[in-house]
Design an enzyme around this catalytic site. Structure first.
Site, mmCIF file in Angstrom:
data_model
loop_
_atom_site.group_PDB
_atom_site.id
_atom_site.type_symbol
_atom_site.label_atom_id
_atom_site.label_comp_id
_atom_site.label_asym_id
_atom_site.label_seq_id
_atom_site.Cartn_x
_atom_site.Cartn_y
_atom_site.Cartn_z
ATOM 1 N N HIS A 73 5.868 3.163 4.551
ATOM 2 C CA HIS A 73 5.501 1.772 4.808
ATOM 3 C C HIS A 73 4.444 1.307 3.808
ATOM 4 O O HIS A 73 4.725 0.499 2.936
ATOM 5 C CB HIS A 73 5.012 1.611 6.252
ATOM 6 C CG HIS A 73 4.561 0.234 6.590
ATOM 7 N ND1 HIS A 73 3.345 -0.021 7.162
ATOM 8 C CD2 HIS A 73 5.153 -0.962 6.417
ATOM 9 C CE1 HIS A 73 3.214 -1.321 7.342
ATOM 10 N NE2 HIS A 73 4.297 -1.921 6.902
ATOM 11 N N CYS A 97 -1.751 4.513 10.709
ATOM 12 C CA CYS A 97 -2.087 3.196 10.145
ATOM 13 C C CYS A 97 -1.354 2.060 10.852
ATOM 14 O O CYS A 97 -1.961 1.070 11.237
ATOM 15 C CB CYS A 97 -1.773 3.168 8.650
ATOM 16 S SG CYS A 97 -2.779 4.312 7.690
ATOM 17 N N HIS A 98 -0.034 2.189 10.993
ATOM 18 C CA HIS A 98 0.746 1.093 11.575
ATOM 19 C C HIS A 98 1.753 1.565 12.619
ATOM 20 O O HIS A 98 2.621 0.804 13.026
ATOM 21 C CB HIS A 98 1.455 0.303 10.466
ATOM 22 C CG HIS A 98 0.485 -0.299 9.501
ATOM 23 N ND1 HIS A 98 0.222 0.275 8.284
ATOM 24 C CD2 HIS A 98 -0.302 -1.388 9.603
ATOM 25 C CE1 HIS A 98 -0.698 -0.459 7.665
ATOM 26 N NE2 HIS A 98 -1.030 -1.471 8.434
ATOM 27 N N GLY A 99 1.691 2.838 13.017
ATOM 28 C CA GLY A 99 2.492 3.327 14.129
ATOM 29 C C GLY A 99 3.892 3.791 13.815
ATOM 30 O O GLY A 99 4.699 3.953 14.728
#
Length: 189
Positions: free
Chosen positions: A129, A153-155
């Site tokens: 990502h 960081c963003h799952g």
């Protein structure tokens, strides 16, 4: 009245020897310019080659003998983290049961491992990502809902074959080039 005088060229008129001389000067000037351009261009092109310290990191040898089934190690290669995981039979079975068509980036476990070494999953430890380092390779780290890796960081969540299963990551964790030299010794790069 005919005269037997040799023809004298008028101003601006060239003789055959004059044309040859001018052609030679053009060719010599062009050749000189080409050599000069090559001399200037070579250092500019050569400076784009990788330096010796980068070439030294082009490949690394890793001994995986100490990694028990279900464990993973982190290795640094070319300044990037690499995860080497010794998959248990249960983790391999779980990865093989997932319908490949249901995956965002469809790949089988066999496509992500080497034949005869399907228990060894070697991937770059960089989330696809935004480049964070996922958790799950270290002892006691969160492995996410699918038992593989979890990007804090963003799952993004990866399964036991390091394939993206949920979250914003668009692709599976990348598998670098590697080759086994023995059952537990691998060269990455």
């Amino acid at each position: 009245m005919a005269t037997d005088q040799a023809h004298v060229p008028a101003a601006g008129e060239l003789t055959e020897s004059g044309e040859r001389r001018r052609d030679f000067i053009y060719i010599a000037t062009g050749a000189f310019a080409a050599v000069g351009a090559a001399t200037v261009a070579w250092p500019l092109i050569n400076q784009m080659n990788p330096s010796a310290d980068v070439l030294a990191l082009a490949s690394i040898d890793v001994d995986l003998a100490a990694v028990q089934p279900g464990q993973a190690i982190k290795i640094s290669w070319r300044g990037l983290p690499v995860f080497a995981r010794n998959l248990t039979q249960a983790e391999q079975d779980a990865a093989n049961k997932v319908p490949v068509a249901s995956l965002r980036d469809p790949q089988t476990l066999a496509e992500r491992t080497k034949e005869g070494h399907t228990n060894w999953l070697i991937t770059l430890g960089v989330c696809t990502h935004l480049g964070c380092v996922p958790l799950g390779a270290g002892e006691g780290e969160t492995k996410g809902d699918f038992g593989g890796y979890f990007c804090p960081c963003h799952g993004s969540q990866y399964d036991t074959a390091a394939r993206i299963r949920s979250g914003p990551a668009p692709k599976n964790l990348e598998v670098p080039q590697y080759a086994f030299k023995s059952p537990t010794s691998v060269t990455i790069g």
